[in-house]
Design a protein around this motif. Structure first.
Motif, PDB file in Angstrom:
ATOM      1  N   ALA A  20       0.815  -1.210   0.000  1.00 22.18           N
ATOM      2  CA  ALA A  20       0.000   0.000   0.000  1.00 22.18           C
ATOM      3  C   ALA A  20       0.845   1.254   0.000  1.00 22.18           C
ATOM      4  O   ALA A  20       1.826   1.373   0.708  1.00 22.18           O
ATOM      5  CB  ALA A  20      -0.904   0.002   1.223  1.00 22.18           C
ATOM      6  N   LEU A  21       0.433   2.198  -0.836  1.00 22.81           N
ATOM      7  CA  LEU A  21       1.078   3.491  -0.957  1.00 22.81           C
ATOM      8  C   LEU A  21       2.535   3.404  -1.380  1.00 22.81           C
ATOM      9  O   LEU A  21       3.343   4.278  -1.071  1.00 22.81           O
ATOM     10  CB  LEU A  21       0.971   4.279   0.365  1.00 22.81           C
ATOM     11  N   GLY A  22       2.927   2.343  -2.081  1.00 27.28           N
ATOM     12  CA  GLY A  22       4.285   2.238  -2.570  1.00 27.28           C
ATOM     13  C   GLY A  22       4.570   3.330  -3.591  1.00 27.28           C
ATOM     14  O   GLY A  22       3.688   3.768  -4.310  1.00 27.28           O
ATOM     15  N   ALA A  23       5.817   3.791  -3.694  1.00 25.57           N
ATOM     16  CA  ALA A  23       6.152   4.876  -4.608  1.00 25.57           C
ATOM     17  C   ALA A  23       6.105   4.396  -6.043  1.00 25.57           C
ATOM     18  O   ALA A  23       6.324   3.243  -6.342  1.00 25.57           O
ATOM     19  CB  ALA A  23       7.531   5.416  -4.274  1.00 25.57           C
ATOM     20  N   CYS A  24       5.843   5.358  -6.956  1.00 29.18           N
ATOM     21  CA  CYS A  24       5.687   5.007  -8.359  1.00 29.18           C
ATOM     22  C   CYS A  24       6.869   5.444  -9.199  1.00 29.18           C
ATOM     23  O   CYS A  24       7.134   4.866 -10.234  1.00 29.18           O
ATOM     24  CB  CYS A  24       4.407   5.629  -8.901  1.00 29.18           C
ATOM     25  N   GLU A  25       7.562   6.522  -8.831  1.00 31.96           N
ATOM     26  CA  GLU A  25       8.673   7.016  -9.622  1.00 31.96           C
ATOM     27  C   GLU A  25       9.775   7.441  -8.675  1.00 31.96           C
ATOM     28  O   GLU A  25       9.521   8.024  -7.635  1.00 31.96           O
ATOM     29  CB  GLU A  25       8.232   8.207 -10.483  1.00 31.96           C
ATOM     30  N   ARG A  26      11.030   7.183  -9.052  1.00 34.12           N
ATOM     31  CA  ARG A  26      12.133   7.586  -8.188  1.00 34.12           C
ATOM     32  C   ARG A  26      13.418   7.685  -8.980  1.00 34.12           C
ATOM     33  O   ARG A  26      13.537   7.171 -10.092  1.00 34.12           O
ATOM     34  CB  ARG A  26      12.314   6.604  -7.034  1.00 34.12           C
ATOM     35  N   ASP A  27      14.449   8.340  -8.387  1.00 36.36           N
ATOM     36  CA  ASP A  27      15.746   8.458  -9.048  1.00 36.36           C
ATOM     37  C   ASP A  27      16.457   7.125  -9.056  1.00 36.36           C
ATOM     38  O   ASP A  27      16.486   6.418  -8.044  1.00 36.36           O
ATOM     39  CB  ASP A  27      16.638   9.461  -8.283  1.00 36.36           C
ATOM     40  N   THR A  28      17.046   6.771 -10.190  1.00 31.11           N
ATOM     41  CA  THR A  28      17.918   5.599 -10.255  1.00 31.11           C
ATOM     42  C   THR A  28      19.060   5.923 -11.187  1.00 31.11           C
ATOM     43  O   THR A  28      18.916   6.662 -12.154  1.00 31.11           O
ATOM     44  CB  THR A  28      17.174   4.366 -10.809  1.00 31.11           C
ATOM     45  N   SER A  29      20.210   5.369 -10.898  1.00 32.66           N
ATOM     46  CA  SER A  29      21.332   5.518 -11.808  1.00 32.66           C
ATOM     47  C   SER A  29      21.101   4.629 -13.007  1.00 32.66           C
ATOM     48  O   SER A  29      20.319   3.682 -12.949  1.00 32.66           O
ATOM     49  CB  SER A  29      22.617   5.092 -11.089  1.00 32.66           C
ATOM     50  N   CYS A 513      -0.189   7.573  -4.161  1.00 36.06           N
ATOM     51  CA  CYS A 513       1.256   7.761  -4.260  1.00 36.06           C
ATOM     52  C   CYS A 513       1.635   9.170  -4.724  1.00 36.06           C
ATOM     53  O   CYS A 513       2.605   9.743  -4.246  1.00 36.06           O
ATOM     54  CB  CYS A 513       1.851   6.758  -5.246  1.00 36.06           C
ATOM     55  N   HIS A 514       0.870   9.695  -5.661  1.00 33.65           N
ATOM     56  CA  HIS A 514       1.262  10.959  -6.310  1.00 33.65           C
ATOM     57  C   HIS A 514       0.564  12.184  -5.740  1.00 33.65           C
ATOM     58  O   HIS A 514       0.846  13.303  -6.163  1.00 33.65           O
ATOM     59  CB  HIS A 514       0.989  10.868  -7.812  1.00 33.65           C
ATOM     60  N   PRO A 538       7.302   9.875  -5.923  1.00 32.42           N
ATOM     61  CA  PRO A 538       7.015   9.665  -4.498  1.00 32.42           C
ATOM     62  C   PRO A 538       8.206   9.043  -3.781  1.00 32.42           C
ATOM     63  O   PRO A 538       9.034   8.368  -4.389  1.00 32.42           O
ATOM     64  CB  PRO A 538       5.819   8.702  -4.519  1.00 32.42           C
ATOM     65  N   THR A 539       8.275   9.268  -2.479  1.00 29.18           N
ATOM     66  CA  THR A 539       9.365   8.735  -1.658  1.00 29.18           C
ATOM     67  C   THR A 539       8.845   7.667  -0.721  1.00 29.18           C
ATOM     68  O   THR A 539       7.647   7.446  -0.590  1.00 29.18           O
ATOM     69  CB  THR A 539       9.997   9.859  -0.831  1.00 29.18           C
ATOM     70  N   ALA A 540       9.780   7.013  -0.052  1.00 32.42           N
ATOM     71  CA  ALA A 540       9.402   5.959   0.894  1.00 32.42           C
ATOM     72  C   ALA A 540       8.540   6.505   2.018  1.00 32.42           C
ATOM     73  O   ALA A 540       7.726   5.773   2.589  1.00 32.42           O
ATOM     74  CB  ALA A 540      10.660   5.305   1.458  1.00 32.42           C
ATOM     75  N   GLU A 541       8.709   7.785   2.340  1.00 29.01           N
ATOM     76  CA  GLU A 541       7.905   8.380   3.415  1.00 29.01           C
ATOM     77  C   GLU A 541       6.417   8.325   3.102  1.00 29.01           C
ATOM     78  O   GLU A 541       5.588   8.184   4.003  1.00 29.01           O
ATOM     79  CB  GLU A 541       8.335   9.827   3.657  1.00 29.01           C
ATOM     80  N   ALA A 542       6.079   8.431   1.828  1.00 28.19           N
ATOM     81  CA  ALA A 542       4.667   8.354   1.457  1.00 28.19           C
ATOM     82  C   ALA A 542       4.098   6.985   1.778  1.00 28.19           C
ATOM     83  O   ALA A 542       2.933   6.847   2.158  1.00 28.19           O
ATOM     84  CB  ALA A 542       4.509   8.660  -0.034  1.00 28.19           C
ATOM     85  N   CYS A 543       4.931   5.970   1.638  1.00 30.09           N
ATOM     86  CA  CYS A 543       4.465   4.604   1.903  1.00 30.09           C
ATOM     87  C   CYS A 543       4.222   4.374   3.393  1.00 30.09           C
ATOM     88  O   CYS A 543       3.416   3.534   3.772  1.00 30.09           O
ATOM     89  CB  CYS A 543       5.502   3.591   1.429  1.00 30.09           C
TER      90      CYS A 543
END
Length: 575
Positions: A20-29, A513-514, A538-543
């Motif tokens: 629930a409420l897992g993030a949908c977009e995030r920074d990755t190398s 999430c957004h 979204p960040t882990a804090e949202a989750c």
């Protein structure tokens, strides 16, 4: 089924609450992006149904030589059944506890059941709209205590959440005596102690409540707990064989009180910790705890009636070895989980070896738990065990029916509750529902429909929890937020850009999430063509709103986010 209303934190879900409420977009190398795309799908966790259908029912087992026993629950916190958010936290259930205590008491020449308090409700304050549901749930717990023959309970702040009168009503229904040497309820002093005969033992129980926990509750007055304890101990018959303090208070204060001469054991009922062994507070006193929410039942067995001297923990000799085994098990099981993430759960030779290692450690731990004790021939000794209420234990038929009836009646219980959606301030974004997002984000919506988030409400419907206000909030969009959802208004008519539409906030959707999407829907791009008015990454804090430790203990953002992102709904470097 299109439900019209729901509620907040205790839900019976399968994988959904794990995501629930897992993030949908995030920074990755770039390297991480490639690795993620190549990774096999993360395996789904074991479901509640699988955990609740063991091949064989478990039978309560005794440890050590036959002896009188004291069973206790602590901090039930209004839980009638396990939260069920993940397969890791399926311990408990009041129907399971009732059957276990009934069968386990038959293993001893003398046994009794007590409760250390905070059994009635999950929170210390209960809003009016929650009261019908909470009262009905408390009645199920009261019926269970009556059936178990629970002798007494020490009042805690969660017991008094609906006031003194409701507390007394529920205690009477449960057939329990309120026990506290330092509390008066509406001017009436409570029974301070209780002396019980257990075979050759005479055991005195003293109830106490830490004043700071109840000093703002109407109708409750608390005197100094240390002074009250001294007074009761001084008045006890010197022939009493064992003295047990049953305490509603902090661990620090419990240790301070235990320093007073004359207390052999302290059973703590307020926010008890997860311990499997007794903790020596000093040379003469031991702390006993049975984890909250009904996940464990404590059992204390007494040896050496008539002998003198301090009690000896008959399991102390093996405690370090058992603790080391548990640490090793956690380490190997952690490696297994990481391996499953990388291989999609494929049964590789390495996985087989790790699984065999875990099983070997479990077997050795089981052997030490059965045999790792030493009861001396002379002197006083005890064996304490916090027994985890595993799904394999039998359920009591009558209490199971009461629990199921409660769940089935939740819709009717809550139908009369009127709530209003929190108002939206001018210019403030509000929730519009996943269907509105789908008009532009077609691929993302198609991907979302294949995730567990899309079936969040259905998992509650399967267990008659879709109308449980303690569950639904983490299964819908914008619970109790401006322009979001509340009890009775999860699907309702709303206006957007001058047009009336049906706002459907069921399930864990895009805006979970957004963030609220009304402003983005009206002005999706800025002058440069960049998406605006929406949380793109979204960040882990949202989750963490729903992925709290007690409901999602294995939550790992980097692992779980893979299950809600993919083709058409990928990671993004953009915020």
């Amino acid at each position: 089924m299109n439900l019209q209303w729901r509620g907040g934190s205790l839900g019976l879900t399968l994988l959904v609450m794990t995501l629930a409420l897992g993030a949908c977009e995030r920074d990755t190398s770039p390297a991480a992006e490639t690795d993620t795309q190549a990774a096999s799908p993360v395996p789904e966790e074991e479901t509640i149904t699988e955990k609740e259908a063991p091949a064989e029912l478990l039978k309560p087992q005794d440890l050590g030589p036959e002896a009188p026993a004291i069973y206790f629950t602590a901090g039930l916190d209004g839980y009638t059944e396990p939260c069920g958010c993940t397969a890791d936290i399926l311990l408990g259930g009041i129907d399971r506890i009732t059957a276990f205590v009934d069968e386990a008491k038959k293993l001893h020449p003398q046994a009794l059941m007590i409760d250390a308090g905070d059994w009635l409700f999950e929170h210390e304050t209960i809003e009016a709209h929650m009261e019908p549901q909470e009262r009905a749930k408390a009645a199920v717990l009261a019926a269970a205590h009556r059936k178990m023959g629970t002798r007494f309970s020490v009042p805690g702040p969660r017991d008094l959440a609906l006031g003194v009168d409701v507390y007394r009503e529920m205690m009477e229904a449960a057939g329990m005596t309120p026990l506290s040497a330092n509390l008066t309820l509406k001017g009436q002093a409570l029974q301070a102690s209780d002396v019980a005969d257990l075979g050759d033992w005479t055991v005195a129980f003293v109830g106490l409540t830490q004043p700071a926990l109840v000093d703002e509750i109407a109708g409750v007055e608390a005197s100094d707990d240390a002074a009250a304890l001294r007074r009761v101990l001084e008045g006890l018959d010197p022939e009493v064989d064992a003295r047990v303090l049953v305490y509603q208070g902090s661990a620090e204060r419990a240790e301070e009180l235990a320093a007073q001469a004359g207390v052999d054991f302290v059973i703590r009922g307020h926010n008890p910790e997860e311990r499997v062994d007794a903790v020596a507070l000093d040379a003469d006193t031991y702390l006993l705890e049975a984890y909250d929410q009904g996940r464990y039942v404590g059992r204390l067995k007494l040896y050496g009636a008539g002998d003198e001297g301090a009690f000896v923990d008959a399991r102390a000799a093996s405690s370090e070895a058992r603790a080391a085994l548990r640490t090793q098990m956690e380490h190997v099981e952690g490696n297994l989980r990481l391996l499953d993430v990388r291989t999609g759960g494929e049964e590789t030779p390495l996985r087989t070896r790790l699984s065999e290692r875990v099983q070997g450690l479990k077997d050795e731990l089981s052997r030490l738990e059965r045999e790792g004790f030493d009861v001396p021939e002379q002197g006083r000794a005890f064996i304490f065990e916090a027994v985890d209420m595993q799904p394999g234990y039998r359920l009591d038929d009558a209490i199971k029916k009461a629990r199921e009836d409660y769940n089935a009646n939740l819709a009717e219980l809550n139908a009369k509750v009127e709530r209003e959606v929190p108002p939206v301030e001018e210019g403030q974004a509000f929730y519009i529902g996943t269907a509105q997002c789908a008009t532009c984000h077609v691929e993302a919506h198609a991907f979302w429909e294949g995730t567990a988030h899309a079936g969040a409400v259905a998992t509650l419907e399967e267990r008659d929890k879709a109308f449980d206000q303690s569950c639904i909030g983490c299964h819908v969009v914008g619970w109790e937020q401006p322009g979001g959802s509340v009890l009775g208004k999860i699907t309702y008519e709303a206006e957007l850009a001058g047009q009336t539409y049906t706002k459907d906030l069921n399930n864990v959707g895009c805006e979970s999430c957004h963030g609220p999407g009304s402003n983005h829907r009206m002005q999706p791009l800025d002058a440069s063509g960049t998406p605006q008015h929406i949380l793109r990454k979204p960040t882990a804090e949202a989750c963490a709103t729903c992925h709290v430790d007690e409901h999602s203990p294995r939550f790992d953002f980097d692992v779980y986010v893979r299950q809600i992102t993919g083709e058409g709904h990928a990671y993004s470097d953009e915020r």
